[in-house]
Design a protein around this motif. Structure first.
Motif, PDB file in Angstrom:
ATOM      1  N   ARG A   1       0.838  -1.204   0.000  1.00  0.00           N
ATOM      2  CA  ARG A   1       0.000   0.000   0.000  1.00  0.00           C
ATOM      3  C   ARG A   1       0.873   1.254   0.000  1.00  0.00           C
ATOM      4  O   ARG A   1       0.667   2.166  -0.795  1.00  0.00           O
ATOM      5  CB  ARG A   1      -0.913  -0.011   1.229  1.00  0.00           C
TER       6      ARG A   1
ATOM      7  N   THR B   1      -5.170  -7.897   1.501  1.00  0.00           N
ATOM      8  CA  THR B   1      -4.756  -6.839   0.585  1.00  0.00           C
ATOM      9  C   THR B   1      -5.785  -6.592  -0.504  1.00  0.00           C
ATOM     10  O   THR B   1      -6.601  -7.459  -0.810  1.00  0.00           O
ATOM     11  CB  THR B   1      -3.385  -7.171  -0.053  1.00  0.00           C
ATOM     12  N   THR B   2      -5.719  -5.391  -1.060  1.00  0.00           N
ATOM     13  CA  THR B   2      -6.545  -5.063  -2.224  1.00  0.00           C
ATOM     14  C   THR B   2      -5.711  -5.117  -3.499  1.00  0.00           C
ATOM     15  O   THR B   2      -6.234  -4.955  -4.588  1.00  0.00           O
ATOM     16  CB  THR B   2      -7.131  -3.639  -2.075  1.00  0.00           C
TER      17      THR B   2
END
Length: 168
Positions: A99, A132-133
């Motif tokens: 991120r 997570t994305t």
């Protein structure tokens, strides 16, 4: 430019993911490579008897040892990269780094294990995928050891039989 984060612990399985990225770099030379090694924190008992600076120095030395094979492969391949080291929960640190670095993908390697072993253990790979994305590309690594292929399933089976017998 695409940014990729490669968690690397120095294992043979981790090298499989790294080599995958090396091959991808040949096709996409604008790829920005970030390596990360996450060291597990010491217990409170160790912290009580050591200084913060001594612990951080130890973690840095261990991370450099773990990252040395990756550094050698990337330098030999002429691939520019950035190394990152962190101390904490492996999955949390990997997700936070992806991120923070604005990575487009995480490339992780995982040892080949039976589905029973994967069900029993909560692997870092599974935790990263869940938290997570960022897309996670999982590369199959080394084959599982005999203990993982036979011993753990046998142990789980024996435990289930023991529970069944205790219930009857």
């Amino acid at each position: 430019m695409s940014r990729v984060l490669i968690p690397f612990d120095g294992s043979a399985s981790a090298q499989c993911g790294l080599l995958h990225v090396v091959n991808e770099f040949a096709k996409h030379p604008d790829l920005e490579v970030h390596l990360i090694n996450v060291q597990a924190p010491f217990s409170q008992h160790v912290c009580n008897f050591s200084s913060h600076s001594a612990r951080m120095e130890f973690h840095q030395e261990e991370a450099e040892k773990a990252l040395a094979p990756a550094r050698q492969i990337l330098e030999h391949s002429g691939i520019p990269f950035t190394m990152h080291t962190e101390v904490g929960d492996k999955a949390d640190c990997i997700v936070a780094a992806a991120r923070r670095l604005h990575c487009d993908a995480i490339v992780m390697s995982t040892a080949r294990k039976s589905s029973l072993v994967r069900w029993v253990e909560d692997s870092v790979t599974n935790q990263v995928i869940a938290r997570t994305t960022v897309p996670v590309e999982v590369i199959a690594g080394e084959a599982a050891s005999k203990l993982e292929r036979v011993g753990i399933p046998a142990g789980v089976g024996a435990g289930l039989v023991a529970l069944w017998m205790a219930a009857n």
